[in-house]
Write a protein that holds these residues in place. Structure first.
Motif, PDB file in Angstrom:
ATOM      1  N   ARG A 112       0.835  -1.203   0.000  1.00 51.11           N
ATOM      2  CA  ARG A 112       0.000   0.000   0.000  1.00 51.11           C
ATOM      3  C   ARG A 112       0.871   1.255   0.000  1.00 51.11           C
ATOM      4  NH1 ARG A 112      -4.666   0.300   4.358  1.00 51.11           N
ATOM      5  NH2 ARG A 112      -5.422  -1.450   3.139  1.00 51.11           N
ATOM      6  N   VAL A 113       1.923   1.250   0.787  1.00 53.81           N
ATOM      7  CA  VAL A 113       2.838   2.398   0.833  1.00 53.81           C
ATOM      8  C   VAL A 113       3.503   2.606  -0.518  1.00 53.81           C
ATOM      9  CG1 VAL A 113       4.990   3.247   1.852  1.00 53.81           C
ATOM     10  CG2 VAL A 113       3.247   2.221   3.312  1.00 53.81           C
ATOM     11  N   ASN A 114       3.943   1.527  -1.145  1.00 51.54           N
ATOM     12  CA  ASN A 114       4.578   1.642  -2.461  1.00 51.54           C
ATOM     13  C   ASN A 114       3.599   2.164  -3.502  1.00 51.54           C
ATOM     14  OD1 ASN A 114       7.122   0.894  -1.638  1.00 51.54           O
ATOM     15  ND2 ASN A 114       6.787  -1.270  -2.059  1.00 51.54           N
ATOM     16  N   ARG A 115       2.336   1.765  -3.421  1.00 55.90           N
ATOM     17  CA  ARG A 115       1.331   2.250  -4.357  1.00 55.90           C
ATOM     18  C   ARG A 115       1.118   3.753  -4.168  1.00 55.90           C
ATOM     19  NH1 ARG A 115      -0.706   2.160  -9.288  1.00 55.90           N
ATOM     20  NH2 ARG A 115      -2.861   2.822  -9.312  1.00 55.90           N
ATOM     21  N   LEU A 116       1.044   4.195  -2.922  1.00 60.71           N
ATOM     22  CA  LEU A 116       0.889   5.623  -2.652  1.00 60.71           C
ATOM     23  C   LEU A 116       2.114   6.396  -3.126  1.00 60.71           C
ATOM     24  CD1 LEU A 116      -0.806   7.882  -1.496  1.00 60.71           C
ATOM     25  CD2 LEU A 116       0.190   7.398   0.743  1.00 60.71           C
ATOM     26  N   ARG A 117       3.289   5.841  -2.909  1.00 53.28           N
ATOM     27  CA  ARG A 117       4.525   6.471  -3.383  1.00 53.28           C
ATOM     28  C   ARG A 117       4.508   6.593  -4.904  1.00 53.28           C
ATOM     29  NH1 ARG A 117       8.591   3.079  -1.318  1.00 53.28           N
ATOM     30  NH2 ARG A 117       8.521   4.283   0.590  1.00 53.28           N
ATOM     31  N   PHE A 118       4.085   5.530  -5.585  1.00 53.19           N
ATOM     32  CA  PHE A 118       4.011   5.538  -7.044  1.00 53.19           C
ATOM     33  C   PHE A 118       3.021   6.597  -7.535  1.00 53.19           C
ATOM     34  CE2 PHE A 118       1.757   4.101 -10.860  1.00 53.19           C
ATOM     35  CZ  PHE A 118       2.803   4.051 -11.765  1.00 53.19           C
ATOM     36  N   LEU A 119       1.834   6.649  -6.912  1.00 56.02           N
ATOM     37  CA  LEU A 119       0.835   7.626  -7.324  1.00 56.02           C
ATOM     38  C   LEU A 119       1.324   9.055  -7.104  1.00 56.02           C
ATOM     39  CD1 LEU A 119      -2.382   5.896  -5.967  1.00 56.02           C
ATOM     40  CD2 LEU A 119      -1.679   6.118  -8.360  1.00 56.02           C
ATOM     41  N   ALA A 120       2.022   9.287  -5.991  1.00 58.84           N
ATOM     42  CA  ALA A 120       2.562  10.617  -5.717  1.00 58.84           C
ATOM     43  C   ALA A 120       3.609  10.990  -6.765  1.00 58.84           C
ATOM     44  CB  ALA A 120       3.162  10.663  -4.316  1.00 58.84           C
ATOM     45  N   HIS A 121       4.471  10.043  -7.108  1.00 59.76           N
ATOM     46  CA  HIS A 121       5.509  10.299  -8.114  1.00 59.76           C
ATOM     47  C   HIS A 121       4.887  10.608  -9.467  1.00 59.76           C
ATOM     48  CE1 HIS A 121       8.613   9.103 -11.089  1.00 59.76           C
ATOM     49  NE2 HIS A 121       9.360   9.846 -10.283  1.00 59.76           N
ATOM     50  N   GLU A 122       3.917   9.818  -9.881  1.00 60.74           N
ATOM     51  CA  GLU A 122       3.254  10.050 -11.166  1.00 60.74           C
ATOM     52  C   GLU A 122       2.513  11.378 -11.162  1.00 60.74           C
ATOM     53  OE1 GLU A 122       3.424   8.070 -14.050  1.00 60.74           O
ATOM     54  OE2 GLU A 122       5.058   7.264 -12.849  1.00 60.74           O
ATOM     55  N   GLY A 123       1.936  11.736 -10.020  1.00 64.63           N
ATOM     56  CA  GLY A 123       1.257  13.019  -9.909  1.00 64.63           C
ATOM     57  C   GLY A 123       2.213  14.181 -10.080  1.00 64.63           C
ATOM     58  N   LEU A 124       3.413  14.050  -9.521  1.00 63.08           N
ATOM     59  CA  LEU A 124       4.418  15.096  -9.695  1.00 63.08           C
ATOM     60  C   LEU A 124       4.835  15.221 -11.155  1.00 63.08           C
ATOM     61  CD1 LEU A 124       6.754  14.638  -6.606  1.00 63.08           C
ATOM     62  CD2 LEU A 124       5.286  16.588  -7.131  1.00 63.08           C
ATOM     63  N   LEU A 125       5.017  14.087 -11.809  1.00 55.96           N
ATOM     64  CA  LEU A 125       5.382  14.129 -13.227  1.00 55.96           C
ATOM     65  C   LEU A 125       4.279  14.784 -14.053  1.00 55.96           C
ATOM     66  CD1 LEU A 125       7.015  10.617 -13.777  1.00 55.96           C
ATOM     67  CD2 LEU A 125       8.151  12.829 -13.552  1.00 55.96           C
ATOM     68  N   ALA A 126       3.051  14.417 -13.786  1.00 53.14           N
ATOM     69  CA  ALA A 126       1.925  14.985 -14.533  1.00 53.14           C
ATOM     70  C   ALA A 126       1.791  16.476 -14.246  1.00 53.14           C
ATOM     71  CB  ALA A 126       0.639  14.254 -14.174  1.00 53.14           C
ATOM     72  N   GLN A 127       2.021  16.861 -13.007  1.00 51.46           N
ATOM     73  CA  GLN A 127       1.916  18.268 -12.635  1.00 51.46           C
ATOM     74  C   GLN A 127       2.967  19.103 -13.352  1.00 51.46           C
ATOM     75  OE1 GLN A 127       2.601  19.027  -8.490  1.00 51.46           O
ATOM     76  NE2 GLN A 127       1.372  20.878  -8.524  1.00 51.46           N
ATOM     77  N   ASN A 128       4.116  18.543 -13.575  1.00 58.42           N
ATOM     78  CA  ASN A 128       5.197  19.258 -14.249  1.00 58.42           C
ATOM     79  C   ASN A 128       5.185  19.038 -15.761  1.00 58.42           C
ATOM     80  OD1 ASN A 128       6.288  20.386 -11.901  1.00 58.42           O
ATOM     81  ND2 ASN A 128       7.310  18.471 -11.423  1.00 58.42           N
ATOM     82  N   TRP A 129       4.145  18.462 -16.292  1.00 56.00           N
ATOM     83  CA  TRP A 129       3.973  18.217 -17.720  1.00 56.00           C
ATOM     84  C   TRP A 129       5.086  17.362 -18.313  1.00 56.00           C
ATOM     85  CZ3 TRP A 129      -0.643  18.947 -19.571  1.00 56.00           C
ATOM     86  CH2 TRP A 129      -1.459  19.903 -18.996  1.00 56.00           C
ATOM     87  N   MET A 130       5.687  16.526 -17.497  1.00 55.75           N
ATOM     88  CA  MET A 130       6.712  15.626 -18.020  1.00 55.75           C
ATOM     89  C   MET A 130       6.076  14.344 -18.544  1.00 55.75           C
ATOM     90  SD  MET A 130       9.606  16.169 -15.111  1.00 55.75           S
ATOM     91  CE  MET A 130      10.757  15.046 -15.884  1.00 55.75           C
TER      92      MET A 130
END
Length: 100
Positions: A39-57
Motif C-alpha cells: 500500500r505504501v509503495n502504491r501511494l509512493r508511485f501515485l505521488a511520483h506520477e502526480g508530480l510528473l503529470a503536474q510538471n507536464w513531463m
C-alpha cells in the motif's frame, strides 16, 4: 551543513487516515492492497506520477496527437479549489482525541 543538505539526508515519514468520503478514487485504489509495504509503495508511485503529470513531463508522443489536442495539453489546467482542499486535507495530521 546547510539546511538543504540536512533536509535531503533525512527520510520523510507520513501517517495519515483517510476515509472513502475524503477521496473515493484514491481510497478505492489503496484499499486493494493489504496494510504495509504494498500500500505504501502504491501511494509512493501515485505521488511520483502526480508530480510528473503536474510538471507536464508525462506527455506521451505529442507529435501523434492532433494540433487541437496538443494545444489543449499546453494550456494551463484550472484547479478546482474544492478538490484541492480534499487532497490537502488527506495529507494533514489526523486529529487525536482531545484536540480541537
Amino acid at each position: 551543513m546547510s539546511r538543504d543538505q540536512e533536509t535531503n539526508s533525512e527520510p520523510v515519514r507520513l501517517l495519515f487516515e483517510m476515509t472513502r468520503e475524503d477521496n473515493p478514487r484514491l481510497y478505492d485504489d489503496l484499499i486493494r492492497f493489504n496494510k504495509g509495504t504494498k500500500r505504501v509503495n502504491r501511494l509512493r508511485f501515485l505521488a511520483h506520477e502526480g508530480l510528473l503529470a503536474q510538471n507536464w513531463m508525462l506527455v506521451p508522443a505529442v507529435g501523434a496527437l492532433s494540433q487541437t489536442a496538443a494545444s489543449a495539453l499546453q494550456a494551463p489546467a484550472k484547479v478546482n479549489p474544492t478538490v484541492a482542499g480534499h487532497v490537502v486535507q488527506a495529507f494533514e495530521v489526523p486529529m487525536l482525541d482531545g484536540d480541537d
